[in-house]
Design an enzyme around this catalytic site. Structure first.
Site, PDB file in Angstrom:
ATOM      1  CE  LYS A  52      -3.812  -2.481   2.099  1.00 24.45           C
ATOM      2  NZ  LYS A  52      -4.592  -2.856   3.277  1.00 24.45           N
ATOM      3  CD  GLN A  96      -3.471  -4.576   6.303  1.00 26.18           C
ATOM      4  OE1 GLN A  96      -3.646  -3.494   5.737  1.00 26.18           O
ATOM      5  NE2 GLN A  96      -3.760  -5.721   5.729  1.00 26.18           N
ATOM      6  CG  ASP A 119      -9.605  -0.647   4.572  1.00 27.12           C
ATOM      7  OD1 ASP A 119      -9.178  -0.996   3.463  1.00 27.12           O
ATOM      8  OD2 ASP A 119      -9.000  -0.840   5.641  1.00 27.12           O
TER       9      ASP A 119
HETATM   10  N1  GUN Z   1      -6.509  -7.236   5.816  1.00 28.76           N
HETATM   11  C1  GUN Z   1      -6.688  -7.942   4.671  1.00 28.76           C
HETATM   12  N2  GUN Z   1      -7.241  -7.158   3.719  1.00 28.76           N
HETATM   13  C2  GUN Z   1      -7.432  -5.946   4.283  1.00 28.76           C
HETATM   14  C3  GUN Z   1      -7.956  -4.718   3.798  1.00 28.76           C
HETATM   15  O1  GUN Z   1      -8.397  -4.586   2.649  1.00 28.76           O
HETATM   16  N3  GUN Z   1      -7.961  -3.690   4.673  1.00 28.76           N
HETATM   17  C4  GUN Z   1      -7.509  -3.814   5.940  1.00 28.76           C
HETATM   18  N4  GUN Z   1      -7.577  -2.741   6.740  1.00 28.76           N
HETATM   19  N5  GUN Z   1      -7.022  -4.928   6.423  1.00 28.76           N
HETATM   20  C5  GUN Z   1      -6.977  -5.988   5.599  1.00 28.76           C
END
Ligand code: GUN
Length: 291
Positions: A52, A96, A119
């Site tokens: 990211k 996350q 998200d």
């Molecule tokens: N863990 C796995 N995929 C994601 C996601 O798209 N966002 C977040 N915050 N955590 C994750």
């Protein structure tokens, strides 16, 4: 059969975003700023967050990574979220997942300001999406819709069968596919672990979204000729021949299913790269909604 190239599509979208950001900055506006909270040292989460941050660089965004020890208390984490909610220099942020077991993920998700919830996990964004209002759409479903759009795949009047009913993929992708929109306007069936005869349903499908997390679940005899197959599975299967000791395995028996399809996504390189791209789109949207 057309192979849907998620990696290329994601790169194209990131370059389009980068161009837009370049123009914003040239006008004297501030670049978008995404912050990410990472708790502990989960291997998968470390990789996702690093990717990211990398995508932010490609798009010309500012990024901030806030790392906390896995022993952080829920109250301390909630206080950090409040700081980001109040920080006007941050357009959007993510926490996350998964979080350590002593922290209530739902409480954390609901503590994020919906206007910064890039998200799209906050119930306000989920609810707004389900009734077709402007919102942050969650990353994977939004990435799937972008792939259907960019490959000009007709969805109107088609029967889409979604396998899996998770809150982050199955339910929201079913919602988006049924919406009166383009792509959208599908008749949608959602199958799950209590569905008695999934094959009888998938055989009727024009579009199949496999999002149940069971490696190679969807077999050749479950798919009709000419179907569009979108594979959301990313199970790590031990593989000693790989440097990392595992390989990513989709929910579709790709080798045998692909010849029957009009379009199919590979794993890796299909839906996966699109999810981070959706996060970038949401962050740009967050930035623009403030100016
Ligand atoms: N863990 C796995 N995929 C994601 C996601 O798209 N966002 C977040 N915050 N955590 C994750």
């Amino acid at each position: 059969m057309t192979l849907i190239d998620g990696k290329k599509t994601a790169n194209d979208i990131k370059l389009e975003i980068a161009q837009e950001v370049k123009e914003m900055v040239a006008r004297g506006e501030r670049a978008p700023h995404l912050a990410a909270i990472l708790v502990g040292h989960d291997g998968g989460s470390e990789t996702y967050v690093a990717n990211k941050v990398k995508a932010c660089e490609v798009c010309g965004f500012k990024s901030s990574l806030l790392r906390f020890d896995e022993n952080i208390t829920e109250e301390e984490l909630l206080a950090e979220i409040k700081k980001l909610n109040d920080d006007e220099s941050v357009d959007g942020f993510i926490v996350q997942l998964p979080l350590p077991r002593h922290i209530d993920e739902q409480r954390v998700t609901e503590a994020i300001d919906p206007d910064k919830d890039v998200d799209g996990f906050h119930p306000v964004n989920v609810g707004r999406m389900s009734i077709g209002l402007p919102c942050f759409k969650s990353a994977t479903p939004s990435g799937i819709i972008d792939l259907l759009e960019r490959y000009d795949i007709e969805t109107r009047g088609k029967h889409a069968v979604v396998i899996g009913r998770s809150n982050i993929v199955g339910k929201p992708v079913a919602t988006l596919l049924m919406q009166k929109a383009k792509p959208g306007n599908c008749t949608v069936t959602v199958c799950h672990s209590a569905t008695p005869d999934i094959k009888q349903l998938t055989l009727q499908a024009d579009i199949i979204i496999a999002a149940l997390g069971k490696p190679e679940f969807l077999k050749e005899d479950m798919v009709k000729e000419g179907a569009v197959v979108i594979d959301v599975g990313t199970t790590r299967v031990p593989d000693a021949s790989r440097k990392r000791g595992f390989r990513l395995c989709g929910d579709v028996d790709f080798e045998n299913v692909a010849p029957k399809c009009s379009y199919i996504t590979p794993v890796p390189g299909g839906v996966g790269p699109m999810t981070i791209c959706s996060l970038m789109k949401n962050t740009l949207q967050a930035r623009k909604s403030k100016s």
